[in-house]
Design a protein around this motif. Structure first.
Motif, PDB file in Angstrom:
ATOM      1  N   VAL A  72       0.824  -1.228   0.000  1.00 23.60           N
ATOM      2  CA  VAL A  72       0.000   0.000   0.000  1.00 23.60           C
ATOM      3  C   VAL A  72       0.847   1.261   0.000  1.00 23.60           C
ATOM      4  O   VAL A  72       0.306   2.362  -0.146  1.00 23.60           O
ATOM      5  N   GLY A  73       2.170   1.146   0.160  1.00 27.87           N
ATOM      6  CA  GLY A  73       3.037   2.309   0.249  1.00 27.87           C
ATOM      7  C   GLY A  73       3.327   2.946  -1.094  1.00 27.87           C
ATOM      8  O   GLY A  73       2.859   2.498  -2.151  1.00 27.87           O
ATOM      9  N   PRO A  74       4.159   3.988  -1.069  1.00 25.44           N
ATOM     10  CA  PRO A  74       4.467   4.738  -2.291  1.00 25.44           C
ATOM     11  C   PRO A  74       5.111   3.876  -3.386  1.00 25.44           C
ATOM     12  O   PRO A  74       4.887   4.106  -4.573  1.00 25.44           O
ATOM     13  N   ALA A  75       5.934   2.891  -2.981  1.00 25.67           N
ATOM     14  CA  ALA A  75       6.588   2.038  -3.979  1.00 25.67           C
ATOM     15  C   ALA A  75       5.675   0.934  -4.478  1.00 25.67           C
ATOM     16  O   ALA A  75       6.028   0.226  -5.432  1.00 25.67           O
ATOM     17  N   ALA A 104       4.263  -1.788   9.469  1.00 28.39           N
ATOM     18  CA  ALA A 104       3.699  -1.447   8.165  1.00 28.39           C
ATOM     19  C   ALA A 104       4.360  -0.185   7.612  1.00 28.39           C
ATOM     20  O   ALA A 104       4.633  -0.091   6.403  1.00 28.39           O
ATOM     21  N   ALA A 105       4.627   0.799   8.483  1.00 28.64           N
ATOM     22  CA  ALA A 105       5.305   2.021   8.043  1.00 28.64           C
ATOM     23  C   ALA A 105       6.718   1.723   7.555  1.00 28.64           C
ATOM     24  O   ALA A 105       7.194   2.317   6.579  1.00 28.64           O
ATOM     25  N   ILE A 106       7.410   0.781   8.231  1.00 25.21           N
ATOM     26  CA  ILE A 106       8.726   0.347   7.760  1.00 25.21           C
ATOM     27  C   ILE A 106       8.596  -0.269   6.364  1.00 25.21           C
ATOM     28  O   ILE A 106       9.399  -0.016   5.460  1.00 25.21           O
ATOM     29  N   GLY A 107       7.548  -1.097   6.184  1.00 20.01           N
ATOM     30  CA  GLY A 107       7.327  -1.713   4.879  1.00 20.01           C
ATOM     31  C   GLY A 107       7.096  -0.685   3.785  1.00 20.01           C
ATOM     32  O   GLY A 107       7.501  -0.892   2.628  1.00 20.01           O
ATOM     33  N   MET A 108       6.439   0.431   4.141  1.00 18.39           N
ATOM     34  CA  MET A 108       6.194   1.473   3.140  1.00 18.39           C
ATOM     35  C   MET A 108       7.495   2.076   2.619  1.00 18.39           C
ATOM     36  O   MET A 108       7.544   2.603   1.503  1.00 18.39           O
ATOM     37  N   LEU A 109       8.526   2.023   3.445  1.00 20.14           N
ATOM     38  CA  LEU A 109       9.814   2.590   3.040  1.00 20.14           C
ATOM     39  C   LEU A 109      10.636   1.634   2.183  1.00 20.14           C
ATOM     40  O   LEU A 109      11.657   2.019   1.630  1.00 20.14           O
ATOM     41  N   ILE A 110      10.210   0.375   2.107  1.00 28.89           N
ATOM     42  CA  ILE A 110      10.947  -0.620   1.328  1.00 28.89           C
ATOM     43  C   ILE A 110      10.504  -0.534  -0.132  1.00 28.89           C
ATOM     44  O   ILE A 110       9.312  -0.571  -0.430  1.00 28.89           O
ATOM     45  N   ASP A 111      11.453  -0.442  -1.011  1.00 28.85           N
ATOM     46  CA  ASP A 111      11.174  -0.365  -2.448  1.00 28.85           C
ATOM     47  C   ASP A 111      11.397  -1.748  -3.061  1.00 28.85           C
ATOM     48  O   ASP A 111      12.546  -2.203  -3.163  1.00 28.85           O
ATOM     49  N   PRO A 112      10.336  -2.455  -3.472  1.00 31.85           N
ATOM     50  CA  PRO A 112      10.506  -3.802  -4.038  1.00 31.85           C
ATOM     51  C   PRO A 112      11.410  -3.813  -5.268  1.00 31.85           C
ATOM     52  O   PRO A 112      12.164  -4.776  -5.469  1.00 31.85           O
ATOM     53  N   ILE A 113      11.334  -2.751  -6.071  1.00 28.05           N
ATOM     54  CA  ILE A 113      12.174  -2.689  -7.274  1.00 28.05           C
ATOM     55  C   ILE A 113      13.644  -2.614  -6.872  1.00 28.05           C
ATOM     56  O   ILE A 113      14.510  -3.279  -7.463  1.00 28.05           O
ATOM     57  N   PHE A 114      13.924  -1.817  -5.826  1.00 23.49           N
ATOM     58  CA  PHE A 114      15.300  -1.729  -5.335  1.00 23.49           C
ATOM     59  C   PHE A 114      15.783  -3.093  -4.838  1.00 23.49           C
ATOM     60  O   PHE A 114      16.921  -3.502  -5.110  1.00 23.49           O
TER      61      PHE A 114
END
Length: 778
Positions: free
Chosen positions: A43-46, A281-291
């Motif tokens: 649900v995060g930006p990434a 969940a907020a930590i997960g939002m900072l994780i970029d799957p593409i990265f």
């Protein structure tokens, strides 16, 4: 959309996604926090970009960190730490220092960081292991009270305690290099002063305040007061230049020793869980799957480096503190991951500018992968040891390290009772036996419990009760009985099997940790299996039935029938597939093999009782799979073996080889109307020092020597070149009259003691065995 309403939508979105991620993780039997991280990524930006107000969500998530550390402080128990204080304080402290030092040197040398402060920060992150994941795995396997479980939890407690110090020192690492030492000193001084203030408040301020809140008998007021204390102290530490997290942890410590600590934790846990969910969940939002995907190779390399590095640091430390090699290996593997509180440090470090965003994302990805792998590694450990013990050179090395660490000055030598495990049940057994003046020897691997035994003047052997060497030191072969009250199923099974290798006729009573262990323990040879919950049900029912007027003899008869049926009347009936699955899971942790019976096997047509596999070969028969696909789990003594059967047998490598000989007809097999018995060879015996070929026991008496047990080692179906030594135990099988004559000759009258033969087995020599080398002995 209005800003306030937008925040509500974002919160609902995050919580709903976290719930879905947690359910998915639970279904896949993974740590739930990984589900929260995955939900944040989605649900995060990434990911889908559903969250618009990320800053406000992160602000609320900070409450989650505060409540996490507050609850950690409340749960912290100095009494638990004292049980393994040596390895906890010494080993845990050294592990943190060594991990930080090694990581700092390696990261600087490899160019991963640009300053020693960043290397120290990275080492602090890697030094922490996951309390949540390790504790969950240990609880699932009933291993929290095992030696390796206690060691792991002790080290984790010290790591959690060190987190508070790390959070206090962290801001100092952001200073210029020439000011770092002074800044760290000032931070430690502030921490010390805060700790002193916490001790004073914890003694004179917090307890009266909690008592005042409790006297209102209002759950709402108590919760409100506790939250105000937690957040108030957290804000105070933030104002003093320390972190909110540090303050929350100190607030928890202040309450941990108060009588209302459990009630406080009970009230705060729901808030903690909800806000912690937001944090992860907020930590997960900072994780970029593409990265992560673009750097997958690097992350996997870092994962391997973390596992290998922490394993190589933790394992030797546990060995140095005089724990067996197996305990050290399990502990090293169990703590070789990065913990959930490393997210707290990483987040704080990024905000202070100690690491770049790229390094931060690499830390998050590496931590998440190690948390995923840990449950699989802990599940694989029993199979690893089963494989290791199948290699003679490696098995010998493992056994040499699993010796008695200390033995009491005076041990009973015969007719004593061995109690394995000095927990509450073992302690009660020892007390009752001593009240009736029975000699007792206690075996335990806990340093604190052995100290209790030592102070009470009870004979003891300090070591692993599942070790043949330790059992030999406790004189199991000359004991009158044994009680096994070990805390984990695996150690219980191994202890039972190995004590019966030393004394096949020993009266062994075992406590079953779970109802699914009952049949397995009976199958391994226990004379009696006690399940505490079922026994409590029987005692409560007996009291009630007596009260309503049912005659006591009737009650006693019915209770005994239930015990004789292995509590079948009380156990919920399970489908056959579930029983089969549980059996396979249990035997996976032991050396097992599915063995197809050869078409011409002499065992075909015989019952399990007639084959007497455990006595003759040492293996235990767990299941039979018929040619038509039917599976008989835990076959009873009257079950007959049939052509085409596949047998699930458990035993050591040499025992499985002996069973193979027996099943193929290369060794003598039991038939009817004869007996088997064990004899101890005294120093006055005429057979001592001679080979079986020289003795001609078969020719003289018509009996076979089926096995020789010598110093914990077994020679199954010995041939004519095998010699007999003083102290050997010989398994003789033959006719009742022939056995009496042979035993009187082997054990002279002055040494002889009456031995009851086993009337249900006979040995006859098959045609194939008559042509084998073994025939030379007879």
């Amino acid at each position: 959309m209005q800003e306030d309403f937008r925040l509500i939508v974002d919160l609902v979105t995050v919580l709903a996604a976290a719930a879905a991620g947690g359910i998915l993780a639970a279904v896949l039997r993974q740590p739930i926090l990984l589900g929260y991280l995955l939900a944040g990524m989605v649900v995060g930006p990434a990911g889908l970009g559903l969250i618009k107000e990320l800053v406000q969500v992160e602000t609320l998530a900070q409450f989650g960190v505060a409540f996490l550390l507050f609850a950690l402080g409340v749960e912290f128990s100095f009494s638990e730490l004292r049980k393994v204080k040596g390895i906890s304080l010494g080993g845990g402290g050294l592990q943190i220092v060594l991990t930080i030092a090694v990581t700092a040197m390696v990261s600087l040398g490899m160019g991963w960081v640009t300053s020693p402060a960043q290397g120290v920060f990275l080492g602090a992150i890697l030094s922490l292991s996951s309390t949540a994941v390790v504790l969950k795995c240990l609880m699932e396997r009933n291993e929290t009270a095992t030696p390796h479980g206690q060691v792991m939890l002790g080290i984790l407690v010290v790591q959690d305690l060190a987190l508070g110090v790390m959070l206090a020192v962290l801001p100092a690492l952001d200073k210029p290099i020439e000011e770092v030492g002074l800044a760290i000193g000032w931070a430690l001084l502030q921490t010390g002063l805060l700790g002193l203030g916490a001790v004073v408040a914890g003694i004179w301020v917090i307890p009266p305040l909690l008592r005042l809140l409790a006297r209102t008998e209002s759950r709402e007021l108590f919760l409100l007061g506790v939250v105000a204390i937690c957040l108030g102290i957290a804000l105070l530490t933030e104002h003093l230049g320390l972190s909110i997290e540090m303050g929350a942890f100190v607030a928890g410590l202040m309450i941990s020793e108060v009588e209302y600590a459990d009630q406080t934790l009970n009230y705060v846990e729901p808030l903690r869980d909800i806000f912690a969910c937001l944090f992860f969940a907020a930590i997960g939002m900072l994780i970029d799957p593409i990265f992560l995907w673009n750097n997958l190779e690097l992350i996997l390399g870092l994962v391997a480096l973390v596992f290998v590095g922490k394993f190589l640091i933790v394992t030797p430390l546990v060995v140095i503190f005089r724990y067996p090699l197996k305990t050290a290996l399990i502990t090293g593997l169990g703590l070789a991951q990065i913990g959930e509180f490393s997210f707290v440090l990483a987040s704080e470090g990024q905000s202070l500018g100690l690491v770049s965003r790229r390094v931060y994302l690499l830390i998050l990805g590496t931590t998440a992968v190690t948390l995923v792998l840990t449950p699989f590694i802990l599940r694989f450990i029993p199979q690893f040891f089963a494989w290791a013990e199948s290699l003679p050179w490696l098995k010998g090395y493992l056994e040499r390290t699993d010796v008695a660490l200390e033995i009491a000055d005076e041990l009973p030598t015969q007719n004593h009772v061995v109690v394995c495990g000095y927990g509450q049940v073992g302690r009660n057994i020892v007390q009752l036996l001593r009240e009736h003046s029975y000699p007792v020897i206690v075996i335990d691997q806990s340093e604190s419990r052995i100290q209790e035994v030592r102070e009470a003047g009870i004979a003891y052997v300090y070591g692993n009760a599942a070790s043949l060497h330790v059992l030999e030191k406790a004189g199991v072969s000359t004991a009158q009985g044994m009680a096994i009250t070990l805390p984990d199923p695996m150690s219980t099974r191994l202890c039972l099997k190995r004590c019966l290798e030393l004394a096949p006729d020993l009266d062994v009573v075992v406590r079953a940790n779970q109802d699914k262990d009952i049949e397995l323990l009976y199958q391994l040879g226990a004379k009696e299996v006690v399940q505490p919950e079922f026994e409590a049900s029987l005692e409560l029912s007996s009291h009630l039935l007596t009260g309503v007027g049912l005659p006591l003899p009737v009650i006693q008869r019915e209770v005994q029938q239930i015990r004789n049926s292995h509590y079948l009347d009380l156990r919920s009936e399970k489908p056959s597939y579930q029983v089969s699955r549980e059996l396979k899971e249990a035997t996976q942790e032991m050396n097992n093999r599915w063995y197809p019976l050869p078409p011409a096997s002499p065992l075909i047509g015989m019952t399990v009782e007639e084959t007497d596999l455990r006595r003759l070969t040492g293996v235990s028969l767990m299941a039979i799979q018929r040619a038509d696909g039917e599976e008989l789990d835990y076959p009873d003594a009257k079950t007959a073996l049939q052509s085409g059967d596949r047998l699930l047998v458990v035993g050591e490598t040499a025992e499985l080889a002996a069973f193979d000989e027996l099943a193929k007809g290369e060794a003598a097999v039991p038939t009817e109307n004869a007996s088997c018995q064990w004899l101890l060879v005294p120093d006055t015996s005429p057979v001592a020092g001679k080979t079986l070929a020289e003795l001609h026991i078969r020719r003289q008496f018509g009996v076979l020597i089926q096995a020789i047990r010598r110093e914990g080692k077994f020679i199954r179906f010995p041939d004519g070149a095998s010699d007999v030594q003083v102290g050997d135990r010989l398994l003789l099988c033959g006719g009742f009259y022939a056995l009496n004559r042979a035993s009187q000759w082997i054990v002279p009258a002055i040494e002889a003691t009456p031995v009851l033969p086993m009337p249900f087995t006979t040995v006859a020599v098959s045609e194939s065995s008559q042509e084998s080398p073994q025939a030379e002995q007879v």
